[in-house]
Design a protein around this motif. Structure first.
Motif, short mmCIF file in Angstrom:
data_model
loop_
_atom_site.label_atom_id
_atom_site.label_comp_id
_atom_site.label_asym_id
_atom_site.label_seq_id
_atom_site.Cartn_x
_atom_site.Cartn_y
_atom_site.Cartn_z
N SER A 409 -8.66 6.72 -6.09
CA SER A 409 -8.79 6.09 -4.87
C SER A 409 -9.13 4.45 -5.37
CB SER A 409 -10.03 6.38 -4.21
OG SER A 409 -10.10 7.86 -3.68
N MET A 427 -10.66 2.79 -1.64
CA MET A 427 -10.43 3.44 -0.66
C MET A 427 -11.24 4.55 -0.21
SD MET A 427 -6.31 4.09 -0.41
CE MET A 427 -6.25 5.00 -1.81
N GLU A 430 -9.75 8.79 0.62
CA GLU A 430 -8.21 8.59 0.51
C GLU A 430 -7.89 8.70 -0.87
OE1 GLU A 430 -6.76 9.20 4.72
OE2 GLU A 430 -6.08 9.67 2.75
N THR A 448 -0.95 7.77 1.18
CA THR A 448 -1.68 8.69 0.87
C THR A 448 -1.62 10.23 1.29
OG1 THR A 448 -2.48 8.09 3.11
CG2 THR A 448 -3.67 6.94 1.42
N THR A 454 -1.55 4.66 4.87
CA THR A 454 -2.80 3.95 5.25
C THR A 454 -2.83 2.53 4.83
OG1 THR A 454 -3.97 6.09 4.67
CG2 THR A 454 -5.38 4.13 5.23
N ILE A 456 -4.90 -0.43 4.36
CA ILE A 456 -6.27 -1.02 3.89
C ILE A 456 -6.40 -2.40 3.87
CG2 ILE A 456 -6.85 1.25 3.09
CD1 ILE A 456 -6.71 -0.01 0.26
N GLU A 461 -11.49 -1.10 3.41
CA GLU A 461 -11.45 -0.76 4.87
C GLU A 461 -10.31 -0.18 5.61
OE1 GLU A 461 -12.70 -3.79 7.65
OE2 GLU A 461 -12.31 -2.73 9.38
N GLU A 462 -10.22 0.97 6.26
CA GLU A 462 -9.13 1.39 6.64
C GLU A 462 -8.66 0.55 7.97
OE1 GLU A 462 -8.53 5.78 7.13
OE2 GLU A 462 -8.44 5.36 9.40
N LYS A 463 -7.32 0.27 8.03
CA LYS A 463 -6.81 -0.54 9.07
C LYS A 463 -5.96 0.08 10.43
CE LYS A 463 -7.49 -4.73 9.10
NZ LYS A 463 -7.04 -5.84 8.44
N VAL A 465 -3.80 4.15 10.52
CA VAL A 465 -2.97 5.23 9.56
C VAL A 465 -1.48 5.24 10.41
CG1 VAL A 465 -3.00 7.75 9.34
CG2 VAL A 465 -5.18 6.27 9.12
#
Length: 552
Positions: A409, A427, A430, A448, A454, A456, A461-463, A465
């Motif tokens: 990750s 991450m 993920e 991922t 994904t 990020i 931070e996940e922006k 998917v």
């Protein structure tokens, strides 16, 4: 048949004028006024015709009622005709507005483009002046000894600056040509719509003129009104003004997408006209030599150089898509193959690798820097955190190396100058399952899952998917100037396709490129995006180069 009623000389046949009835209209056979209309035979008749020939089952109407009824039908259509004329006039106004706004928008793009290149030419010129001044200052200290050397350096400097100026001017000319092509396409479409709209207006005017003409005589009115009414219905049913208006909206929408984009890719300045969806056309096929047993595209190291690995023996080749020449640059070994590569600048390339022969507490020899002659500069090591013996790399907007290990990750940000880790991105929930891609925004797109990507931030931070069930096994590559993603996947059998996706995960266009794999064994490869905006895919036998064109 009916004809003009006898003139006033025939006093004995003088007729009384009736409201709504032209008394000069009489029966050719009996000379009597037309008084009825036979619905069965669809002809006007006099009283004698009605008595002798047109009795039941013929159904008769009073000719005045028929005239009044048909004139009424025509008059009912007049407001609709006026309304349609107004709509068509509005469409013409909109045509003029869209044409004007399109020209203004493209002029704005051109102005920005020209202003940018003007500044760049100015900077290059200033660079030339500064270099020459420095050279002269150095020469003054020992003028007799270095005079010859000074003159040579000035000459070389002038040559270099001239090359830079030529390159900038050529880029400007090419981009202005692109905007002109777009402008010509828009003008062509606008002219087509203008002609169609004018034809529709002329048709409406002709119908009005016909109505005026047939209203002057009852006979003409009765005989021609049905055809005129049918023509009105046919033309009004076309909804032409709506079709033209919709087409104008599409033109305006596509024109507003057109942008001048610029930035650095691999340390080199790049620019182009882009932003629109367009149509992708195959412009070149580059044959992969038979000596490459199992082609596997690994990455792009310049605008025209593609790295292709032989998956059978892990030899590395570089194909120049301009010269179509392929050269082997590295002899492969069974314990190592390349996973990815990217240019750091015009002199240095970074490669990520898979290895099964490493030992120790870190991942040594998984990241390697090469010069442009593919001589190793040095290896870079990162910590071992478990996971698989595969490492993926890319280069971000600041020239930093991004490195990630399969099954982990953590993504490391590494300074290529000293090989030190300057930042770590972690991450949440993920793991890395394939390539990582740097965006110009600073974000990172990470593979991922087998059909999932994904986006990020640098904080992990996940922006977004980015996922589609239809992709199945897929490969992702990013356009470094626009941050647009291009997903390559198998459609069915031997057919592959490429979808265009925004960095927010919105699919903008499906199947912009489609191709068939050859019978030659090869590894599934991504669609590469060159800095000038072209696409390169591999079908096993060839590298296929696609170029985008503006369409309406």
């Amino acid at each position: 048949m009916a004809s003009k009623f006898p003139t006033k000389e025939d006093k004995d046949k003088q007729l009384r004028t009736r409201k709504g009835h032209d008394m000069t209209w009489s029966c050719d056979k009996h000379g009597e006024p037309i008084t009825f209309f036979c619905k069965q035979h669809k002809i006007p008749i006099c009283h004698k015709c009605a008595t002798k020939v047109h009795q039941k089952p013929c159904e008769l109407d009073d000719i005045e009622d028929v005239i009044i009824e048909r004139r009424g039908h025509l008059e009912e259509k007049q407001p609709l005709i006026e309304e349609t004329k107004l709509l068509l006039q509005k469409v013409q106004s909109k045509i003029n507005a869209v044409s004007s706004s399109s020209s203004m928008h493209l002029e704005t793009v051109n102005n920005k483009l020209q202003e940018t290149f003007k500044d760049k030419l100015k900077n290059v010129k200033e660079k030339e002046v500064n270099l020459i001044r420095v050279i002269n200052e150095e020469a003054d200290e020992e003028i007799r000894k270095i005079n010859e050397k000074r003159e040579k350096r000035i000459k070389d400097c002038n040559i270099d600056i001239e090359k830079e100026q030529t390159t900038i001017k050529e880029r400007e000319t090419r981009l202005l040509s692109d905007t002109k092509t777009i402008s010509d396409e828009i003008t062509k479409k606008i002219n087509e719509l203008t002609n169609k709209n004018q034809h529709a207006l002329n048709t409406m005017k002709n119908i009005e003129s016909t109505i005026t003409r047939i209203n002057q005589h009852d006979e003409t009115l009765v005989n021609e009104a049905p055809q005129v009414l049918a023509s009105i219905e046919e033309n009004l049913s076309l909804n032409f003004h709506q079709d033209v208006s919709g087409c104008l909206d599409r033109i305006q929408s596509e024109v507003e997408r057109v942008k001048f984009v610029e930035g650095e890719v691999g340390g080199e300045y790049c620019c182009r006209i882009d932003g629109y969806i367009g149509k992708w056309e195959l412009v070149k096929s580059i044959h992969i030599p038979s000596g490459v047993n199992k082609p596997w595209v690994r990455g792009l190291i310049s605008d025209d150089e593609i790295c292709v690995e032989d998956a059978k023996n892990h030899d590395m080749y570089v194909t120049n898509i301009n010269t179509q020449h392929t050269q082997k640059v590295i002899d492969g070994v069974s314990s190592m193959y390349f996973t990815s590569c990217a240019p750091i600048n015009s002199n240095v390339i970074v490669c990520g690798k898979w290895r099964c022969d490493w030992m120790g507490d870190g991942l040594d020899g998984f990241i390697t820097l090469y010069d442009r002659q593919w001589k190793m500069i040095r290896d870079i090591s990162i910590p071992l955190n478990g996971g698989g013996p595969r490492l993926y790399v890319d280069v971000d907007r600041d020239g930093m190396i991004l490195a990630a290990q399969y099954g982990q990750s953590t993504i490391y940000v590494i300074n290529p100058d000293d090989g030190k880790i300057v930042h770590t991105v972690t991450m949440q929930g993920e793991e890395v399952c394939g390539n990582i891609q740097a965006l110009s925004s600073g974000d990172i797109v990470v593979n991922t899952d087998y059909n999932k990507y994904t986006a990020i931030s640098r904080s992990g931070e996940e922006k977004a998917v980015i996922h589609c069930d239809e992709w199945g096994e897929s490969k992702c590559r990013v356009d470094k100037l626009t941050d647009t993603l291009f997903i390559t996947y198998r459609v069915a059998g031997k057919t592959y396709a490429v979808d265009q996706v925004s960095r927010d995960g919105i699919i903008q266009a499906r199947g912009i490129v489609e191709y068939l794999e050859s019978d030659r064994p090869f590894y599934f490869s991504p669609c590469l995006v060159t800095p000038c905006g072209n696409h390169v895919v591999c079908d096993g036998d060839k590298l296929l180069l696609y170029k985008k064109t503006f369409i309406l």
